[in-house]
Design a protein around this motif. Structure first.
Motif, mmCIF file in Angstrom:
data_model
loop_
_atom_site.group_PDB
_atom_site.id
_atom_site.type_symbol
_atom_site.label_atom_id
_atom_site.label_comp_id
_atom_site.label_asym_id
_atom_site.label_seq_id
_atom_site.Cartn_x
_atom_site.Cartn_y
_atom_site.Cartn_z
ATOM 1 N N GLY A 29 0.856 -1.192 0.000
ATOM 2 C CA GLY A 29 0.000 0.000 0.000
ATOM 3 C C GLY A 29 0.879 1.224 0.000
ATOM 4 O O GLY A 29 2.002 1.188 0.514
ATOM 5 N N LYS A 30 0.389 2.311 -0.593
ATOM 6 C CA LYS A 30 1.191 3.532 -0.628
ATOM 7 C C LYS A 30 0.293 4.747 -0.637
ATOM 8 O O LYS A 30 -0.699 4.807 -1.356
ATOM 9 N N LYS A 31 0.663 5.714 0.185
ATOM 10 C CA LYS A 31 0.094 7.057 0.104
ATOM 11 C C LYS A 31 1.162 7.878 -0.596
ATOM 12 O O LYS A 31 2.301 7.939 -0.126
ATOM 13 N N ASP A 32 0.816 8.472 -1.714
ATOM 14 C CA ASP A 32 1.792 9.173 -2.539
ATOM 15 C C ASP A 32 2.059 10.592 -2.055
ATOM 16 O O ASP A 32 1.165 11.246 -1.532
ATOM 17 N N PRO A 33 3.283 11.051 -2.285
ATOM 18 C CA PRO A 33 3.587 12.470 -2.015
ATOM 19 C C PRO A 33 3.208 13.318 -3.230
ATOM 20 O O PRO A 33 2.840 12.763 -4.271
ATOM 21 N N ASP A 34 3.338 14.608 -3.117
ATOM 22 C CA ASP A 34 3.237 15.473 -4.295
ATOM 23 C C ASP A 34 4.382 15.062 -5.210
ATOM 24 O O ASP A 34 5.490 14.796 -4.735
ATOM 25 N N GLY A 35 4.141 15.012 -6.487
ATOM 26 C CA GLY A 35 5.203 14.633 -7.413
ATOM 27 C C GLY A 35 5.553 13.176 -7.275
ATOM 28 O O GLY A 35 6.703 12.800 -7.067
ATOM 29 N N LEU A 36 4.522 12.352 -7.378
ATOM 30 C CA LEU A 36 4.647 10.890 -7.293
ATOM 31 C C LEU A 36 5.829 10.362 -8.095
ATOM 32 O O LEU A 36 6.062 10.777 -9.220
ATOM 33 N N PHE A 37 6.549 9.418 -7.494
ATOM 34 C CA PHE A 37 7.720 8.830 -8.166
ATOM 35 C C PHE A 37 7.558 7.318 -8.335
ATOM 36 O O PHE A 37 7.409 6.824 -9.445
#
Ligand code: ODT
Length: 175
Positions: A29-37
């Motif tokens: 699972g992942k919560k993405d940051p701004d500017g997903l990588f």
């Protein structure tokens, strides 16, 4: 319990043991940051060197230059802080066009054998809440979390004020 969304009040893993944490973890699972990588197929492997310092490698599918997909090979070194579960992670890619940076790397909770919850706040807002965070839910098993670990993980997502903000990270075995 406190769920005031203040970054300074986030509870991390008590008596964190990096030796037990070492080895391979699959992001499920992942919560993405701004500017997903990192998109999917994310696998991280942590090692403890002879000097006692933690390092890691990570692989995952990324999108760079807006629409170019590739498998990224990433490296990280971890600087310790007075709190054992809170690290500073310096990271870079095998190729120069990959992301690099210096992020917080907090281990929120883990049983070492099945699940781990990672959290990183990149920007703290003036009110003390996090303006730009990312978080990974790791499993020792590429197939996902065990049913019995799901309530614990849900509770921690709630405490991070990120409940409902995660997406599933597929492992298609392409890498
Ligand atoms: O996906 C994003 O948008 C943020 C990703 C940050 C870069 C991750 C670089 C990994 C460096 C080496 C491996 C460390 C393991 C890390 C575990 C969790 C954080 C990704």
């Amino acid at each position: 319990w406190a769920q005031d969304c203040q970054v300074a009040n986030i509870q991390v893993m008590q008596n964190f043991n990096k030796t037990m944490y070492a080895g391979t973890w699959y992001a499920v699972g992942k919560k993405d940051p701004d500017g997903l990588f990192l998109l999917d197929n994310i696998v991280a492997t942590f090692s403890i060197g002879e000097d006692g310092k933690m390092t890691a490698t990570a692989k995952g599918r990324v999108i760079i230059l807006d629409n170019w997909e590739m498998c990224a090979e990433m490296f990280g070194t971890f600087e310790e802080t007075p709190e054992p579960a809170k690290f500073k992670m310096k990271y870079w890619g095998a190729a120069s066009y990959l992301q690099s940076g210096n992020d917080n790397h907090w281990v929120i909770d883990t049983d070492y054998d099945n699940y781990a919850i990672h959290y990183s706040c990149r920007v703290v807002d003036t009110d003390g809440t996090c303006l730009d965070s990312y978080s990974l839910i790791f499993s020792r098993h590429p197939t996902g979390l065990r049913a019995e670990d799901q309530p614990t993980v849900t509770q921690k997502k709630l405490e991070l004020c990120l409940l409902g903000k995660y997406r599933r990270v597929p492992h298609t075995g392409e890498l």
